[in-house]
Design a protein around this motif. Structure first.
Motif, PDB file in Angstrom:
ATOM      1  N   ALA A 106      -9.036  -7.074  -9.701  1.00 54.35           N
ATOM      2  CA  ALA A 106     -10.222  -6.764 -10.497  1.00 54.35           C
ATOM      3  C   ALA A 106      -9.872  -5.956 -11.743  1.00 54.35           C
ATOM      4  O   ALA A 106     -10.755  -5.594 -12.513  1.00 54.35           O
ATOM      5  CB  ALA A 106     -11.228  -5.986  -9.645  1.00 54.35           C
ATOM      6  N   GLY A 107      -8.579  -5.657 -11.932  1.00 56.45           N
ATOM      7  CA  GLY A 107      -8.148  -4.941 -13.129  1.00 56.45           C
ATOM      8  C   GLY A 107      -8.139  -3.431 -13.004  1.00 56.45           C
ATOM      9  O   GLY A 107      -7.968  -2.738 -14.003  1.00 56.45           O
ATOM     10  N   ALA A 108      -8.292  -2.924 -11.797  1.00 56.00           N
ATOM     11  CA  ALA A 108      -8.313  -1.474 -11.599  1.00 56.00           C
ATOM     12  C   ALA A 108      -6.903  -0.947 -11.333  1.00 56.00           C
ATOM     13  O   ALA A 108      -6.073  -1.632 -10.733  1.00 56.00           O
ATOM     14  CB  ALA A 108      -9.219  -1.115 -10.424  1.00 56.00           C
ATOM     15  N   HIS A 109      -6.646   0.267 -11.792  1.00 57.60           N
ATOM     16  CA  HIS A 109      -5.420   0.967 -11.431  1.00 57.60           C
ATOM     17  C   HIS A 109      -5.579   1.416  -9.983  1.00 57.60           C
ATOM     18  O   HIS A 109      -6.692   1.667  -9.520  1.00 57.60           O
ATOM     19  CB  HIS A 109      -5.205   2.182 -12.321  1.00 57.60           C
ATOM     20  N   VAL A 110      -4.454   1.542  -9.263  1.00 55.60           N
ATOM     21  CA  VAL A 110      -4.531   1.874  -7.841  1.00 55.60           C
ATOM     22  C   VAL A 110      -3.599   3.018  -7.496  1.00 55.60           C
ATOM     23  O   VAL A 110      -2.432   3.036  -7.896  1.00 55.60           O
ATOM     24  CB  VAL A 110      -4.164   0.648  -6.969  1.00 55.60           C
ATOM     25  N   TYR A 111      -4.137   3.979  -6.751  1.00 52.39           N
ATOM     26  CA  TYR A 111      -3.351   5.040  -6.121  1.00 52.39           C
ATOM     27  C   TYR A 111      -3.665   4.936  -4.638  1.00 52.39           C
ATOM     28  O   TYR A 111      -4.827   4.763  -4.258  1.00 52.39           O
ATOM     29  CB  TYR A 111      -3.776   6.419  -6.636  1.00 52.39           C
ATOM     30  N   MET A 112      -2.634   4.997  -3.806  1.00 50.52           N
ATOM     31  CA  MET A 112      -2.912   4.910  -2.373  1.00 50.52           C
ATOM     32  C   MET A 112      -2.038   5.860  -1.584  1.00 50.52           C
ATOM     33  O   MET A 112      -0.964   6.256  -2.036  1.00 50.52           O
ATOM     34  CB  MET A 112      -2.754   3.488  -1.871  1.00 50.52           C
ATOM     35  N   ALA A 113      -2.548   6.227  -0.431  1.00 49.80           N
ATOM     36  CA  ALA A 113      -1.769   7.024   0.503  1.00 49.80           C
ATOM     37  C   ALA A 113      -0.615   6.157   1.021  1.00 49.80           C
ATOM     38  O   ALA A 113      -0.680   4.938   0.980  1.00 49.80           O
ATOM     39  CB  ALA A 113      -2.653   7.469   1.659  1.00 49.80           C
ATOM     40  N   VAL A 114       0.426   6.775   1.468  1.00 45.83           N
ATOM     41  CA  VAL A 114       1.560   6.012   1.986  1.00 45.83           C
ATOM     42  C   VAL A 114       1.362   5.733   3.458  1.00 45.83           C
ATOM     43  O   VAL A 114       0.695   6.503   4.139  1.00 45.83           O
ATOM     44  CB  VAL A 114       2.892   6.760   1.742  1.00 45.83           C
ATOM     45  N   PRO A 115       1.865   4.655   3.961  1.00 46.21           N
ATOM     46  CA  PRO A 115       2.683   3.643   3.305  1.00 46.21           C
ATOM     47  C   PRO A 115       1.825   2.672   2.485  1.00 46.21           C
ATOM     48  O   PRO A 115       0.668   2.443   2.799  1.00 46.21           O
ATOM     49  CB  PRO A 115       3.347   2.916   4.470  1.00 46.21           C
ATOM     50  N   ALA A 116       2.447   2.120   1.478  1.00 46.32           N
ATOM     51  CA  ALA A 116       1.732   1.185   0.616  1.00 46.32           C
ATOM     52  C   ALA A 116       1.422  -0.121   1.337  1.00 46.32           C
ATOM     53  O   ALA A 116       0.429  -0.770   1.045  1.00 46.32           O
ATOM     54  CB  ALA A 116       2.556   0.891  -0.633  1.00 46.32           C
ATOM     55  N   ALA A 117       2.275  -0.501   2.272  1.00 47.88           N
ATOM     56  CA  ALA A 117       2.099  -1.762   2.984  1.00 47.88           C
ATOM     57  C   ALA A 117       2.712  -1.636   4.368  1.00 47.88           C
ATOM     58  O   ALA A 117       3.498  -0.739   4.636  1.00 47.88           O
ATOM     59  CB  ALA A 117       2.764  -2.887   2.212  1.00 47.88           C
ATOM     60  N   VAL A 118       2.364  -2.590   5.225  1.00 46.00           N
ATOM     61  CA  VAL A 118       2.884  -2.589   6.587  1.00 46.00           C
ATOM     62  C   VAL A 118       4.087  -3.508   6.708  1.00 46.00           C
ATOM     63  O   VAL A 118       4.985  -3.264   7.495  1.00 46.00           O
ATOM     64  CB  VAL A 118       1.778  -2.987   7.577  1.00 46.00           C
ATOM     65  N   THR A 119       4.116  -4.573   5.906  1.00 40.94           N
ATOM     66  CA  THR A 119       5.235  -5.522   5.966  1.00 40.94           C
ATOM     67  C   THR A 119       5.905  -5.618   4.591  1.00 40.94           C
ATOM     68  O   THR A 119       5.308  -5.285   3.569  1.00 40.94           O
ATOM     69  CB  THR A 119       4.745  -6.935   6.370  1.00 40.94           C
ATOM     70  N   LEU A 120       7.137  -6.129   4.592  1.00 40.93           N
ATOM     71  CA  LEU A 120       7.842  -6.332   3.331  1.00 40.93           C
ATOM     72  C   LEU A 120       7.124  -7.373   2.472  1.00 40.93           C
ATOM     73  O   LEU A 120       7.108  -7.263   1.243  1.00 40.93           O
ATOM     74  CB  LEU A 120       9.291  -6.745   3.586  1.00 40.93           C
ATOM     75  N   ALA A 121       6.533  -8.377   3.097  1.00 47.90           N
ATOM     76  CA  ALA A 121       5.810  -9.399   2.347  1.00 47.90           C
ATOM     77  C   ALA A 121       4.631  -8.779   1.592  1.00 47.90           C
ATOM     78  O   ALA A 121       4.406  -9.076   0.416  1.00 47.90           O
ATOM     79  CB  ALA A 121       5.314 -10.504   3.275  1.00 47.90           C
ATOM     80  N   GLU A 122       3.882  -7.893   2.267  1.00 46.37           N
ATOM     81  CA  GLU A 122       2.783  -7.213   1.591  1.00 46.37           C
ATOM     82  C   GLU A 122       3.305  -6.344   0.449  1.00 46.37           C
ATOM     83  O   GLU A 122       2.727  -6.329  -0.631  1.00 46.37           O
ATOM     84  CB  GLU A 122       2.018  -6.313   2.565  1.00 46.37           C
ATOM     85  N   LEU A 123       4.388  -5.640   0.698  1.00 46.03           N
ATOM     86  CA  LEU A 123       4.954  -4.785  -0.315  1.00 46.03           C
ATOM     87  C   LEU A 123       5.371  -5.587  -1.542  1.00 46.03           C
ATOM     88  O   LEU A 123       5.137  -5.192  -2.685  1.00 46.03           O
ATOM     89  CB  LEU A 123       6.152  -4.017   0.253  1.00 46.03           C
ATOM     90  N   GLY A 124       5.953  -6.755  -1.317  1.00 45.39           N
ATOM     91  CA  GLY A 124       6.344  -7.626  -2.415  1.00 45.39           C
ATOM     92  C   GLY A 124       5.165  -8.083  -3.259  1.00 45.39           C
ATOM     93  O   GLY A 124       5.289  -8.246  -4.473  1.00 45.39           O
ATOM     94  N   GLN A 125       4.011  -8.255  -2.645  1.00 43.64           N
ATOM     95  CA  GLN A 125       2.818  -8.674  -3.386  1.00 43.64           C
ATOM     96  C   GLN A 125       2.309  -7.563  -4.295  1.00 43.64           C
ATOM     97  O   GLN A 125       1.625  -7.831  -5.278  1.00 43.64           O
ATOM     98  CB  GLN A 125       1.717  -9.081  -2.429  1.00 43.64           C
ATOM     99  N   LEU A 126       2.621  -6.326  -3.979  1.00 45.57           N
ATOM    100  CA  LEU A 126       2.118  -5.195  -4.754  1.00 45.57           C
ATOM    101  C   LEU A 126       2.929  -4.928  -6.010  1.00 45.57           C
ATOM    102  O   LEU A 126       2.508  -4.149  -6.861  1.00 45.57           O
ATOM    103  CB  LEU A 126       2.085  -3.945  -3.889  1.00 45.57           C
ATOM    104  N   THR A 127       4.076  -5.551  -6.140  1.00 42.52           N
ATOM    105  CA  THR A 127       4.944  -5.279  -7.300  1.00 42.52           C
ATOM    106  C   THR A 127       4.594  -6.171  -8.458  1.00 42.52           C
ATOM    107  O   THR A 127       3.947  -7.156  -8.358  1.00 42.52           O
ATOM    108  CB  THR A 127       6.427  -5.463  -6.947  1.00 42.52           C
TER     109      THR A 127
END
Length: 78
Positions: A57-78
């Motif tokens: 949606a074009g928003a900047h994101v700050y999140m508590a850690v961990p950013a993702a549960v799997t490596l696949a999810e983490l890869g989508q966030l980059t």
């Protein structure tokens, strides 16, 4: 500042207690308000899906850690 919670009444209580701008009952409702940034403090298995939704949606994101549960999810966030 807006607060979102699946229990909208809980979000509204925080808004009322701190004089914030408003409450939303979902990420969709929050993003529909046109926010520029989202801070995610939810159970860890929801971090990546909510972050991806906010980024799409074009928003900047700050999140508590961990950013993702799997490596696949983490890869989508980059």
């Amino acid at each position: 500042i807006f607060v979102a919670d699946l229990v909208r009444e809980r979000a509204q209580a925080v808004v009322d207690a701190h004089g914030l701008a408003g409450a939303a009952g979902s990420m969709e409702d929050l993003l529909a308000l046109g926010v520029d940034a989202v801070a995610i403090f939810t159970p860890r298995h929801t971090h990546a899906p909510l972050a991806l939704q906010a980024m799409a949606a074009g928003a900047h994101v700050y999140m508590a850690v961990p950013a993702a549960v799997t490596l696949a999810e983490l890869g989508q966030l980059t």
